[in-house]
Write an enzyme that holds these catalytic residues in place. Structure first.
Site, PDB file in Angstrom:
ATOM      1  N   LYS A  55      -1.102  25.431   9.288  1.00 27.83           N
ATOM      2  CA  LYS A  55      -1.891  25.952   8.163  1.00 27.83           C
ATOM      3  C   LYS A  55      -3.359  25.643   8.390  1.00 27.83           C
ATOM      4  CE  LYS A  55       1.463  25.475   4.474  1.00 27.83           C
ATOM      5  NZ  LYS A  55       2.054  24.170   4.190  1.00 27.83           N
ATOM      6  N   ALA A  56      -4.163  26.710   8.447  1.00 26.09           N
ATOM      7  CA  ALA A  56      -5.604  26.490   8.569  1.00 26.09           C
ATOM      8  C   ALA A  56      -6.108  25.880   7.268  1.00 26.09           C
ATOM      9  CB  ALA A  56      -6.296  27.826   8.829  1.00 26.09           C
ATOM     10  N   ASN A  90      -3.331  -2.776   6.150  1.00 23.74           N
ATOM     11  CA  ASN A  90      -4.182  -1.715   6.697  1.00 23.74           C
ATOM     12  C   ASN A  90      -4.836  -2.144   8.010  1.00 23.74           C
ATOM     13  OD1 ASN A  90      -5.100  -3.436   4.714  1.00 23.74           O
ATOM     14  ND2 ASN A  90      -6.942  -2.253   4.325  1.00 23.74           N
ATOM     15  N   LEU A 100       6.453   8.451   7.475  1.00 28.65           N
ATOM     16  CA  LEU A 100       6.389   9.190   6.198  1.00 28.65           C
ATOM     17  C   LEU A 100       5.033   9.865   6.038  1.00 28.65           C
ATOM     18  CD1 LEU A 100       4.446   7.647   3.909  1.00 28.65           C
ATOM     19  CD2 LEU A 100       6.338   6.061   3.892  1.00 28.65           C
ATOM     20  N   ALA A 101       5.040  11.015   5.385  1.00 27.61           N
ATOM     21  CA  ALA A 101       3.779  11.668   5.047  1.00 27.61           C
ATOM     22  C   ALA A 101       3.573  11.508   3.549  1.00 27.61           C
ATOM     23  CB  ALA A 101       3.824  13.143   5.437  1.00 27.61           C
ATOM     24  N   LYS A 156      -4.727  15.980   0.553  1.00 28.16           N
ATOM     25  CA  LYS A 156      -3.674  17.002   0.521  1.00 28.16           C
ATOM     26  C   LYS A 156      -3.096  16.954  -0.883  1.00 28.16           C
ATOM     27  CE  LYS A 156       0.372  15.618   2.418  1.00 28.16           C
ATOM     28  NZ  LYS A 156       1.352  14.999   3.330  1.00 28.16           N
ATOM     29  N   CYS A 165      -4.593   8.212   8.501  1.00 25.35           N
ATOM     30  CA  CYS A 165      -4.008   7.981   9.826  1.00 25.35           C
ATOM     31  C   CYS A 165      -4.607   8.788  10.972  1.00 25.35           C
ATOM     32  CB  CYS A 165      -2.520   8.259   9.767  1.00 25.35           C
ATOM     33  SG  CYS A 165      -1.663   6.982   8.872  1.00 25.35           S
ATOM     34  N   LYS A 211       4.071   6.293  17.920  1.00 26.75           N
ATOM     35  CA  LYS A 211       3.458   6.517  16.599  1.00 26.75           C
ATOM     36  C   LYS A 211       2.067   7.139  16.760  1.00 26.75           C
ATOM     37  CE  LYS A 211       2.261   6.311  12.373  1.00 26.75           C
ATOM     38  NZ  LYS A 211       2.790   6.581  11.088  1.00 26.75           N
ATOM     39  N   LEU A 212       1.271   6.562  17.665  1.00 29.15           N
ATOM     40  CA  LEU A 212      -0.069   7.128  17.905  1.00 29.15           C
ATOM     41  C   LEU A 212       0.059   8.558  18.411  1.00 29.15           C
ATOM     42  CD1 LEU A 212      -2.062   4.260  19.707  1.00 29.15           C
ATOM     43  CD2 LEU A 212      -2.145   4.899  17.304  1.00 29.15           C
ATOM     44  N   GLY A 234       0.811  -1.220   0.000  1.00 23.84           N
ATOM     45  CA  GLY A 234       0.000   0.000   0.000  1.00 23.84           C
ATOM     46  C   GLY A 234       0.837   1.259   0.000  1.00 23.84           C
ATOM     47  N   GLU A 283       6.223   3.740  10.789  1.00 24.15           N
ATOM     48  CA  GLU A 283       6.657   4.583   9.676  1.00 24.15           C
ATOM     49  C   GLU A 283       6.078   5.983   9.842  1.00 24.15           C
ATOM     50  OE1 GLU A 283       8.945   3.977   7.255  1.00 24.15           O
ATOM     51  OE2 GLU A 283       8.524   6.115   7.295  1.00 24.15           O
TER      52      GLU A 283
HETATM   53  C1  UDX Z   1      -0.520   1.925   6.341  1.00 20.79           C
HETATM   54  C2  UDX Z   1      -0.436   1.204   7.661  1.00 20.79           C
HETATM   55  O1  UDX Z   1      -0.148  -0.097   7.471  1.00 20.79           O
HETATM   56  C3  UDX Z   1      -1.594   1.513   8.529  1.00 20.79           C
HETATM   57  O2  UDX Z   1      -1.575   0.834   9.729  1.00 20.79           O
HETATM   58  C4  UDX Z   1      -1.429   2.958   8.778  1.00 20.79           C
HETATM   59  O3  UDX Z   1      -2.275   3.402   9.752  1.00 20.79           O
HETATM   60  C5  UDX Z   1      -1.632   3.675   7.479  1.00 20.79           C
HETATM   61  O4  UDX Z   1      -0.638   3.309   6.608  1.00 20.79           O
HETATM   62  P1  UDX Z   1      -1.454   1.851   3.978  1.00 20.79           P
HETATM   63  O5  UDX Z   1      -0.173   1.364   3.383  1.00 20.79           O
HETATM   64  O6  UDX Z   1      -1.800   3.282   3.794  1.00 20.79           O
HETATM   65  O7  UDX Z   1      -1.480   1.493   5.523  1.00 20.79           O
HETATM   66  O8  UDX Z   1      -2.669   0.939   3.594  1.00 20.79           O
HETATM   67  P2  UDX Z   1      -3.142   0.464   2.187  1.00 20.79           P
HETATM   68  O9  UDX Z   1      -2.692   1.413   1.126  1.00 20.79           O
HETATM   69  O10 UDX Z   1      -4.579   0.136   2.344  1.00 20.79           O
HETATM   70  O11 UDX Z   1      -2.306  -0.881   1.956  1.00 20.79           O
HETATM   71  C6  UDX Z   1      -2.466  -2.044   2.670  1.00 20.79           C
HETATM   72  C7  UDX Z   1      -2.324  -3.217   1.691  1.00 20.79           C
HETATM   73  O12 UDX Z   1      -2.306  -4.421   2.425  1.00 20.79           O
HETATM   74  C8  UDX Z   1      -3.463  -3.334   0.682  1.00 20.79           C
HETATM   75  O13 UDX Z   1      -2.935  -3.279  -0.630  1.00 20.79           O
HETATM   76  C9  UDX Z   1      -4.093  -4.690   0.986  1.00 20.79           C
HETATM   77  O14 UDX Z   1      -4.535  -5.372  -0.173  1.00 20.79           O
HETATM   78  C10 UDX Z   1      -2.940  -5.425   1.642  1.00 20.79           C
HETATM   79  N1  UDX Z   1      -3.337  -6.552   2.501  1.00 20.79           N
HETATM   80  C11 UDX Z   1      -4.241  -6.382   3.485  1.00 20.79           C
HETATM   81  C12 UDX Z   1      -2.745  -7.803   2.294  1.00 20.79           C
HETATM   82  O15 UDX Z   1      -1.946  -7.970   1.374  1.00 20.79           O
HETATM   83  N2  UDX Z   1      -3.062  -8.823   3.135  1.00 20.79           N
HETATM   84  C13 UDX Z   1      -3.961  -8.689   4.134  1.00 20.79           C
HETATM   85  O16 UDX Z   1      -4.214  -9.644   4.868  1.00 20.79           O
HETATM   86  C14 UDX Z   1      -4.576  -7.425   4.308  1.00 20.79           C
HETATM   87  C1  UDX Z   2       0.571  11.811   8.628  1.00 16.71           C
HETATM   88  C2  UDX Z   2       1.853  12.092   9.420  1.00 16.71           C
HETATM   89  O1  UDX Z   2       2.362  13.378   9.062  1.00 16.71           O
HETATM   90  C3  UDX Z   2       2.894  11.010   9.133  1.00 16.71           C
HETATM   91  O2  UDX Z   2       4.038  11.215   9.951  1.00 16.71           O
HETATM   92  C4  UDX Z   2       2.280   9.654   9.443  1.00 16.71           C
HETATM   93  O3  UDX Z   2       3.200   8.626   9.131  1.00 16.71           O
HETATM   94  C5  UDX Z   2       1.012   9.451   8.657  1.00 16.71           C
HETATM   95  O4  UDX Z   2       0.092  10.515   8.925  1.00 16.71           O
HETATM   96  P1  UDX Z   2      -0.205  12.191   6.126  1.00 16.71           P
HETATM   97  O5  UDX Z   2      -1.559  11.864   6.635  1.00 16.71           O
HETATM   98  O6  UDX Z   2       0.295  11.488   4.907  1.00 16.71           O
HETATM   99  O7  UDX Z   2       0.904  11.938   7.248  1.00 16.71           O
HETATM  100  O8  UDX Z   2      -0.132  13.764   5.790  1.00 16.71           O
HETATM  101  P2  UDX Z   2       0.091  15.086   6.652  1.00 16.71           P
HETATM  102  O9  UDX Z   2       1.025  15.934   5.895  1.00 16.71           O
HETATM  103  O10 UDX Z   2       0.423  14.804   8.045  1.00 16.71           O
HETATM  104  O11 UDX Z   2      -1.342  15.796   6.564  1.00 16.71           O
HETATM  105  C6  UDX Z   2      -2.485  15.246   7.196  1.00 16.71           C
HETATM  106  C7  UDX Z   2      -3.665  16.171   7.018  1.00 16.71           C
HETATM  107  O12 UDX Z   2      -3.498  17.378   7.759  1.00 16.71           O
HETATM  108  C8  UDX Z   2      -3.894  16.612   5.561  1.00 16.71           C
HETATM  109  O13 UDX Z   2      -5.273  16.594   5.278  1.00 16.71           O
HETATM  110  C9  UDX Z   2      -3.351  18.021   5.526  1.00 16.71           C
HETATM  111  O14 UDX Z   2      -3.945  18.823   4.528  1.00 16.71           O
HETATM  112  C10 UDX Z   2      -3.707  18.500   6.916  1.00 16.71           C
HETATM  113  N1  UDX Z   2      -2.854  19.613   7.366  1.00 16.71           N
HETATM  114  C11 UDX Z   2      -1.525  19.407   7.596  1.00 16.71           C
HETATM  115  C12 UDX Z   2      -3.405  20.874   7.559  1.00 16.71           C
HETATM  116  O15 UDX Z   2      -4.612  21.078   7.347  1.00 16.71           O
HETATM  117  N2  UDX Z   2      -2.601  21.886   8.001  1.00 16.71           N
HETATM  118  C13 UDX Z   2      -1.279  21.716   8.232  1.00 16.71           C
HETATM  119  O16 UDX Z   2      -0.607  22.699   8.631  1.00 16.71           O
HETATM  120  C14 UDX Z   2      -0.710  20.438   8.029  1.00 16.71           C
END
Ligand code: UDX
Ligand code: UDX
Length: 484
Positions: free
Chosen positions: A278-279, A101, A178-179, A350, A287, A231-232, A21, A176
């Protein structure tokens, strides 16, 4: 320390990542790029997703991330492989990352709050079944605190049921951070790497992989539960900042203060810092909401109701912000948007991603459709079929397009490929994602085709007012109110 300094059972050659994913795919691509000595198999149950990862045309990868095509192009077929062959890849692996996921549970105990761990559990069962020799199992998915204990217990009980004395496991947490949109640069140059665990050799085996490109000072070792909670907590803190600034954006609109000036003024305080101030229309993404709900659930389960209420309020502000934007649009258009055309610029949560999970655009568009508006939605990366899925078929144009009666009632949407078309005959255009292309719109020209009095609602501070020329169009900016 080099790879050769480890006991043989901790020498890593083959890696398997379950879950191709947004996290698993980019993370493994960067590890493969930085560690040509490793063989990495990324597996997923979703055949279509794997086919897309294997597509010859690197523009057709299942995920849009700046720089991802280049990294995959460098490594795929050399030391990075995508397949659906879960058992075979686990069997070969010295190290297995679980990156599936973990959505919020939709039924049963903890419904609406707790994370659904069924995918993680089934992965642990697969690992226990197929693994050979010693295997390091790594939680990459974001998981509730103490999940590692569950994984360990599954691995050991399944192993015992096979009476297999050859198998052994070490479990680590390696969340992880990463954003999306900046995943590749975040992975190449992270602020820190966090490894939680009890097994020193396993921790160092994983640290050794990261040390191929990250300095040791940035690799933090903690116990398992600290790593899971960190992480949480990191996501909850980031989300809390967004809700804090969004709450003040409403305050600014009421008082004449300007949220951009306030953000700048407070962000220059070193103790506060200028990031995540950023508003906007509210945070989205897979996440923030899920992780805070999880934190709320865990806090309540521990009897910490005040802690749970505190974090829950971050989500309440986020929902309120989305609702208040929709209400602002309706009230500005004289309290009635039935059958009025409204352009929507941006559907991703985003910019620089095709991900729309929990995007504020979903709830805002749904509310506008409920009021029977006609939406013309543009996004440069989110595909039309995904927008249709997110807004559910009842609001889709597809069934209604030849049905004049339904069309007369409004409450449907079309997806536009060209930005300009979202302006034709529209009463308002709402900017919901901060895509670069929306910053260079020819406002004077485009707004000519709108119905007066016309409005641009800029929820992302995309418009530079000094560039905005229009004879008949008003702007509303979040945290800044009406501009002309
Ligand atoms: C990740 C993290 O794993 C999740 O916990 C975090 O909170 C968000 O980021 P992400 O990579 O964004 O999740 O999820 P997604 O893009 O849905 O990818 C998960 C993949 O796992 C899917 O492609 C799904 O098909 C696969 N999967 C799921 C398996 O291959 N086996 C399973 O049993 C369940
Ligand atoms: C987030 C965390 O940043 C990353 O560390 C974690 O691994 C996964 O969750 P992500 O959800 O990919 O990453 O994007 P992020 O850049 O954090 O933005 C999250 C949301 O907040 C977006 O909808 C973004 O538009 C919003 N945002 C962010 C704002 O509205 N204002 C800001 O100043 C920053």
């Amino acid at each position: 320390m080099v790879q050769g300094d480890y006991p043989k059972r901790f020498m890593i050659k083959n890696i398997c990542c379950i879950g191709a994913g947004y996290v698993g795919g980019p993370t493994m691509s960067v590890i493969a790029d930085r560690c040509p000595h490793l063989n990495i198999n990324v597996v997923d149950l979703n055949k279509k997703r794997i086919e897309a990862w294997n597509s010859k045309d690197l523009n057709k990868l299942p995920i849009f991330e700046p720089g991802l095509d280049e990294v995959v192009g460098n490594t795929r077929g050399k030391n990075l492989f995508f397949s659906t062959n879960v058992g075979e890849s686990i069997k070969k692996a010295d190290m297995v990352f679980i990156s599936v996921n973990t959505p919020t549970k939709s039924r049963g105990i903890g419904s609406g709050e707790a994370s659904d761990l069924s995918w993680v559990e089934s992965c642990a069962r697969d690992v226990a079944k197929y693994a050979e020799g010693h295997t390091i199992v790594i939680e990459k998915s974001t998981l509730p605190v103490k999940t590692a204990a569950t994984i360990k217990s599954i691995l050991n009980s399944v192993k015992n049921s096979f009476k297999d004395t050859e198998k052994s496991f070490a479990v680590l947490s390696n969340p992880e951070f990463l954003a999306e949109g900046t995943a590749i640069s975040d992975l190449k140059n992270p602020d820190r790497v966090l490894i939680g665990g009890e097994d020193h050799d396993a921790i160092e085996a994983l640290a050794n992989i990261y040390k191929s490109w990250i300095v040791d000072e940035k690799i933090i070792r903690t116990n398992l539960w600290s790593s899971e909670l960190s992480k949480l907590a990191a996501n909850a803190f980031l989300a809390q900042r967004v809700s804090s600034i969004n709450s003040l954006s409403a305050f600014c609109e009421e008082t004449g203060a300007n949220i951009y000036e306030v953000s700048k003024a407070i962000g220059l305080d070193n103790r506060i810092g200028d990031k995540f101030l950023k508003a906007g229309p509210g945070f989205g993404g897979s996440c923030f909401k899920k992780d805070i709900l999880n934190l709320v659930y865990l806090s309540r389960s521990l009897g910490l109701d005040e802690v749970a209420d505190y974090w829950e309020s971050v989500l309440q502000i986020n929902n309120w912000q989305q609702k208040r934007i929709y209400k602002k649009i309706v009230s500005t258009l004289f309290g009635n948007i039935s059958n009025k055309q409204i352009g929507i610029l941006g559907f991703a949560f985003k910019s620089n991603t095709n991900d729309f999970r929990e995007s504020p655009a979903i709830s805002i568009c749904r509310d506008l459709l409920e009021e029977r508006a006609i939406l013309k939605i543009h996004d440069p990366k989110v595909e039309a079929k995904d927008i249709e899925k997110a807004l559910e078929n009842e609001f889709s144009d597809i069934d209604n397009c030849n049905n004049k009666k339904s069309r007369d009632q409004g409450g449907y949407f079309v997806v536009e490929k060209e930005i300009e078309k979202t302006f034709y005959n529209s009463h308002a255009v709402v900017i919901l994602t901060e895509w670069e292309e929306y910053k260079i719109i020819d406002w004077e020209n485009f707004t000519k085709n709108m119905i007066a009095p016309s409005w641009i609602f800029d929820t992302r501070n995309v418009i530079d007012e000094s560039d905005f020329k229009s004879n008949n169009c008003n702007i509303w900016k979040i945290g800044n109110g009406i501009k002309n």
